[in-house]
Design a protein around this motif. Sequence first.
Motif, PDB file in Angstrom:
ATOM      1  N   GLY A   1       0.784  -1.231   0.000  1.00 36.60           N
ATOM      2  CA  GLY A   1       0.000   0.000   0.000  1.00 36.60           C
ATOM      3  C   GLY A   1       0.811   1.273   0.000  1.00 36.60           C
ATOM      4  N   ILE A   2       2.137   1.165  -0.075  1.00 33.61           N
ATOM      5  CA  ILE A   2       2.983   2.350  -0.076  1.00 33.61           C
ATOM      6  C   ILE A   2       2.941   3.001  -1.452  1.00 33.61           C
ATOM      7  CG2 ILE A   2       5.380   3.149   0.140  1.00 33.61           C
ATOM      8  CD1 ILE A   2       5.803   0.840   2.127  1.00 33.61           C
ATOM      9  N   GLN A   3       2.835   4.322  -1.487  1.00 32.18           N
ATOM     10  CA  GLN A   3       2.858   5.010  -2.769  1.00 32.18           C
ATOM     11  C   GLN A   3       4.234   4.828  -3.409  1.00 32.18           C
ATOM     12  OE1 GLN A   3       2.374   9.349  -2.901  1.00 32.18           O
ATOM     13  NE2 GLN A   3       0.892   9.041  -4.554  1.00 32.18           N
ATOM     14  N   MET A   4       4.229   4.377  -4.664  1.00 36.78           N
ATOM     15  CA  MET A   4       5.461   3.972  -5.310  1.00 36.78           C
ATOM     16  C   MET A   4       5.332   4.216  -6.804  1.00 36.78           C
ATOM     17  SD  MET A   4       8.530   2.731  -5.090  1.00 36.78           S
ATOM     18  CE  MET A   4       8.343   2.907  -3.307  1.00 36.78           C
ATOM     19  N   GLY A   5       6.476   4.336  -7.483  1.00 35.91           N
ATOM     20  CA  GLY A   5       6.469   4.519  -8.914  1.00 35.91           C
ATOM     21  C   GLY A   5       5.952   3.293  -9.645  1.00 35.91           C
TER      22      GLY A   5
ATOM     23  N   GLY B   1      17.266   4.842  -7.250  1.00 32.83           N
ATOM     24  CA  GLY B   1      16.744   6.188  -7.063  1.00 32.83           C
ATOM     25  C   GLY B   1      15.262   6.287  -7.336  1.00 32.83           C
ATOM     26  N   GLY B   2      14.750   5.449  -8.249  1.00 37.77           N
ATOM     27  CA  GLY B   2      13.329   5.458  -8.539  1.00 37.77           C
ATOM     28  C   GLY B   2      12.488   4.934  -7.392  1.00 37.77           C
ATOM     29  N   VAL B   3      13.064   4.040  -6.574  1.00 35.87           N
ATOM     30  CA  VAL B   3      12.384   3.568  -5.362  1.00 35.87           C
ATOM     31  C   VAL B   3      12.493   4.613  -4.260  1.00 35.87           C
ATOM     32  CG1 VAL B   3      12.405   1.827  -3.528  1.00 35.87           C
ATOM     33  CG2 VAL B   3      12.753   1.131  -5.909  1.00 35.87           C
ATOM     34  N   MET B   4      13.696   5.099  -4.014  1.00 35.16           N
ATOM     35  CA  MET B   4      13.928   5.956  -2.853  1.00 35.16           C
ATOM     36  C   MET B   4      13.299   7.336  -3.006  1.00 35.16           C
ATOM     37  SD  MET B   4      15.396   3.708  -1.074  1.00 35.16           S
ATOM     38  CE  MET B   4      15.716   4.688   0.393  1.00 35.16           C
ATOM     39  N   ARG B   5      12.976   7.759  -4.216  1.00 32.45           N
ATOM     40  CA  ARG B   5      12.365   9.065  -4.395  1.00 32.45           C
ATOM     41  C   ARG B   5      11.000   9.136  -3.713  1.00 32.45           C
ATOM     42  NH1 ARG B   5      11.469   9.719 -10.751  1.00 32.45           N
ATOM     43  NH2 ARG B   5      10.853  11.813 -10.091  1.00 32.45           N
ATOM     44  N   TRP B   6      10.385   7.972  -3.452  1.00 39.74           N
ATOM     45  CA  TRP B   6       9.073   7.923  -2.806  1.00 39.74           C
ATOM     46  C   TRP B   6       9.150   7.744  -1.302  1.00 39.74           C
ATOM     47  CZ3 TRP B   6       4.977   9.224  -5.655  1.00 39.74           C
ATOM     48  CH2 TRP B   6       5.106   9.154  -7.054  1.00 39.74           C
TER      49      TRP B   6
END
Length: 226
Positions: free
Chosen positions: A204-208, A215-220
């Motif tokens: 349920g975590i907002q994610m790309g 970096g695409g994971v950690m940006r969220w």
Amino acid sequence: MLGRVLLGVALAIALFVAAGWIGSAIPRNSAEPPPLDGVQIMVETNGVHTGIVMPVTTADFDWRPVFPSIATPVYGEQPTHIAVGWGEREVFLNTPTWGDLAPRTALRIVFAGGEPIMRVSHYVRPAPSVNYRPVTISRAAYARMARAIAASLEPTGDRPRAALRAKNIGRGIDPGDAYYAAKGHYTLANTCNTWVGDRLADGGIQMGLWTPFAGGVMRWIEPPPA
């Protein structure tokens, strides 16, 4: 001729990176405030790989029957948390540093992909930091994410799950890590970070939408307060 080939390779890499960055910016799941009664996990990164850090046991899920390596003490103490990551078998087991990556292995991964395994690290009371970012999710979401992670493992039937042995332990590979056979197929489109992004979205975590890069994971995931 060689110049055209190199130009084509450079263009393909640039397009892949751009697509990965754009894909990771498209959100899935809505941003929700942390629940009052939830489970705190962490998302870890070393700049290249990401992983999901979870308590060894909660009322919602117990990892001890899943990973026998949890029974081994870490520096004389029982692990309180595990970190799971999904990746390419040869890279995880036999490539302690990027300098050890054989060209034939890199080419195979690029053009054909590879067999995946799951890496499990064992921690004792890990502290939040910019590379270990805490997130609290509901208990139902955590149970759902944990089941999805466990479903990524190869089934063993009634037999205990056996850990795979890595080479070069102590030289770029942590002796406290364990590796287990996993499902799926590792490709440049389905990387370790894609897997982590998908599992976080299961929780349920907002994610790309597509997260092939760390970096695409950690940006969220927000870093903890200083």
